[in-house]
Scaffold this motif. Structure first.
Motif, mmCIF file in Angstrom:
data_model
loop_
_atom_site.group_PDB
_atom_site.id
_atom_site.type_symbol
_atom_site.label_atom_id
_atom_site.label_comp_id
_atom_site.label_asym_id
_atom_site.label_seq_id
_atom_site.Cartn_x
_atom_site.Cartn_y
_atom_site.Cartn_z
ATOM 1 N N ARG A 157 29.800 47.660 27.768
ATOM 2 C CA ARG A 157 29.018 46.735 28.577
ATOM 3 C C ARG A 157 29.941 45.705 29.229
ATOM 4 O O ARG A 157 30.770 45.090 28.562
ATOM 5 C CB ARG A 157 27.983 46.031 27.702
ATOM 6 C CG ARG A 157 27.015 45.146 28.477
ATOM 7 C CD ARG A 157 25.980 44.540 27.547
ATOM 8 N NE ARG A 157 26.597 43.715 26.510
ATOM 9 C CZ ARG A 157 25.929 43.104 25.547
ATOM 10 N NH1 ARG A 157 24.612 43.252 25.457
ATOM 11 N NH2 ARG A 157 26.566 42.369 24.649
ATOM 12 N N GLY A 158 29.794 45.553 30.515
ATOM 13 C CA GLY A 158 30.603 44.575 31.236
ATOM 14 C C GLY A 158 31.954 45.093 31.689
ATOM 15 O O GLY A 158 32.788 44.317 32.167
ATOM 16 N N PHE A 159 32.198 46.393 31.560
ATOM 17 C CA PHE A 159 33.494 46.954 31.934
ATOM 18 C C PHE A 159 33.772 46.790 33.433
ATOM 19 O O PHE A 159 34.928 46.622 33.841
ATOM 20 C CB PHE A 159 33.557 48.438 31.557
ATOM 21 C CG PHE A 159 34.913 49.064 31.720
ATOM 22 C CD1 PHE A 159 35.916 48.861 30.793
ATOM 23 C CD2 PHE A 159 35.195 49.853 32.830
ATOM 24 C CE1 PHE A 159 37.167 49.425 30.946
ATOM 25 C CE2 PHE A 159 36.447 50.427 32.988
ATOM 26 C CZ PHE A 159 37.434 50.216 32.039
ATOM 27 N N ASN A 160 32.715 46.812 34.237
ATOM 28 C CA ASN A 160 32.894 46.730 35.696
ATOM 29 C C ASN A 160 33.536 45.421 36.154
ATOM 30 O O ASN A 160 34.129 45.370 37.235
ATOM 31 C CB ASN A 160 31.552 46.917 36.408
ATOM 32 C CG ASN A 160 31.050 48.349 36.322
ATOM 33 O OD1 ASN A 160 31.843 49.272 36.127
ATOM 34 N ND2 ASN A 160 29.744 48.538 36.452
ATOM 35 N N GLN A 161 33.419 44.363 35.346
ATOM 36 C CA GLN A 161 34.002 43.083 35.749
ATOM 37 C C GLN A 161 35.526 43.155 35.812
ATOM 38 O O GLN A 161 36.164 42.329 36.478
ATOM 39 C CB GLN A 161 33.581 41.984 34.779
ATOM 40 C CG GLN A 161 34.146 42.138 33.374
ATOM 41 C CD GLN A 161 33.739 41.038 32.433
ATOM 42 O OE1 GLN A 161 34.025 39.873 32.666
ATOM 43 N NE2 GLN A 161 33.026 41.407 31.363
ATOM 44 N N TYR A 162 36.109 44.151 35.149
ATOM 45 C CA TYR A 162 37.561 44.305 35.165
ATOM 46 C C TYR A 162 38.030 45.242 36.283
ATOM 47 O O TYR A 162 39.225 45.556 36.369
ATOM 48 C CB TYR A 162 38.046 44.840 33.816
ATOM 49 C CG TYR A 162 37.704 43.932 32.660
ATOM 50 C CD1 TYR A 162 38.407 42.753 32.451
ATOM 51 C CD2 TYR A 162 36.653 44.230 31.789
ATOM 52 C CE1 TYR A 162 38.090 41.901 31.398
ATOM 53 C CE2 TYR A 162 36.322 43.389 30.736
ATOM 54 C CZ TYR A 162 37.045 42.227 30.553
ATOM 55 O OH TYR A 162 36.721 41.379 29.515
ATOM 56 N N LEU A 163 37.101 45.659 37.135
ATOM 57 C CA LEU A 163 37.432 46.571 38.232
ATOM 58 C C LEU A 163 37.369 45.882 39.588
ATOM 59 O O LEU A 163 37.306 46.543 40.623
ATOM 60 C CB LEU A 163 36.466 47.773 38.222
ATOM 61 C CG LEU A 163 36.388 48.574 36.918
ATOM 62 C CD1 LEU A 163 35.314 49.652 37.039
ATOM 63 C CD2 LEU A 163 37.738 49.206 36.593
#
Length: 405
Positions: A157-163
């Motif tokens: 959850r929230g992995f997209n913030q690092y992309l």
């Protein structure tokens, strides 16, 4: 300034063959780490990367069937572990009492105190970005094994913030916990350097067990973070652990392992919540000031003997790490100052006297000027003052002994 975080993502394994490849790779990597560890131990802890590569690279590839990059990673993994242990030993000096004089002494420890090589018991493998693992446009992870590359789906959850393009991925660690597969990914990001000239708040934080943290800011406001409930919960863990250890059955050992993981997760959660609360309370451009706790003991003689051991410490180093990276995300900073005399000094007149502090009443009463307050608050006030001195230009502020005003 560069800040670093670790992204912990669960892996969705589509078939048993992938799991077998992971297990095989991690076990070979683990055995290779123990091989390198024994070599370092037997060669005077020489940890020069180039020398170890020259001596061990070919042997690692032949003995453990490792690929080129993994053989290099094994050496780096073992060197990093020894350096970590070296730091931990330096932070915890050996204490002993002279039987003749009764005086206590401390002796700084180094790697020569180890009586056997550091052992790598848990199967895992370190993976280099792009060489051993990569993030694909299909939102999958490509991971290298001894049997070739495999593709798995990350669950985080929230992995997209690092992309968003501001983060850079680095080393990843593949491991298995409670039957589930995880990949711990190191990510770095450039953040604005902390500027002393823009500081809005200077917050002194005294840490302990009765209160996990006591903060005092430049406006004279004090906040206590109670640790009593945490101590009681730790006592419950200790009691359950002692019961299981007394049984000694296979079932009890399995429960002990689960209990350890549960307690560690709870401790991490407490530290996360506490550090998050502090950062959110004061916002950006805040200097958080902590005392350096190297060699400091929190043994509580006012507790029953059965409860003293589990209440003589807390994961304060972890709390420091959490507070630091959260502060950096908000353009704030954390500094450590000398803990010397912070609990003995009167913040009003500056007199330092150990007897002014009453441990049983948790009170500080200055016999010189009459100032009286909670002893944890006194510590936070003095730490905050050292932080103010740091802002003023003193790189290593500390108190000197003053017995009379």
């Amino acid at each position: 300034m560069e800040m670093q975080v670790t992204i912990k993502t669960k892996l969705k394994i589509s078939n048993s063959e992938i799991a077998l490849s992971f297990s095989k790779t991690m076990e070979q990597y683990r055995q290779a780490c123990n091989y390198v560890s024994e070599y370092i131990f037997n060669h005077n802890f020489n940890m020069k990367q180039s020398r170890l590569n020259k001596e061990l690279y070919s042997k690692l590839r032949n003995l453990f069937s490792l690929k080129s990059q993994m053989a290099q990673s094994v050496i780096r993994t073992v060197i990093a572990r020894y350096k970590t242990v070296k730091t931990q030993m330096a932070r915890r000096p050996y204490k002993y009492q002279d039987q003749n004089t009764g005086e206590w002494y401390r002796e700084v420890r180094d790697l020569t105190w180890l009586h056997k090589p550091i052992s790598f018991n848990r199967p895992q493998v370190d993976l280099q970005r792009n060489r051993d693992w990569s993030y694909l446009s299909s939102s999958q992870l490509s991971i290298n094994t001894l049997d070739g590359r495999v593709k798995v789906d990350p669950i985080c959850r929230g992995f997209n913030q690092y992309l968003d393009g501001t983060w850079k991925f680095g080393l990843a660690k593949l491991l298995k916990s409670s039957g589930k597969w995880y990949l711990h990914i190191s990510a770095t990001k450039e953040v604005t350097d902390f500027d002393k000239q823009t500081v809005k708040h200077v917050v002194g934080i005294d840490r302990g067990l009765r209160f996990l943290a006591t903060s005092y800011d430049e406006q004279g406001k004090t906040t206590f973070f109670d640790g009593q409930a945490i101590m009681r919960k730790r006592a419950k863990y200790q009691k359950l652990r002692a019961t299981l250890q007394a049984k000694g059955t296979k079932s009890a050992k399995r429960h002990l392992k689960k209990l350890s993981g549960r307690e560690n997760r709870w401790i991490s959660d407490v530290n996360h919540c506490l550090s998050k609360t502090l950062v959110q309370k004061y916002g950006a451009n805040t200097l958080f000031v902590l005392e350096n706790l190297n060699g400091v003991s929190f043994e509580r003689t006012d507790l029953p003997k059965a409860l003293r051991n589990q209440n003589k410490s807390w994961a304060f180093y972890q709390l420091d790490q959490f507070l630091t990276y959260k502060a950096h995300l908000h353009n704030s900073e954390v500094v450590e100052v000398s803990a010397k005399y912070t609990s003995q000094r009167c913040p009003k007149c500056g007199v330092i006297k150990k007897d002014n502090r009453n441990h049983e009443k948790h009170e500080y009463h200055c016999n010189n000027c009459g100032y009286r307050s909670n002893d944890d608050r006194i510590g936070a006030m003095n730490i905050q003052l050292l932080g103010t001195q740091y802002i003023s230009g003193q790189e290593q502020p500390k108190f000197e002994l003053i017995t009379n005003a």
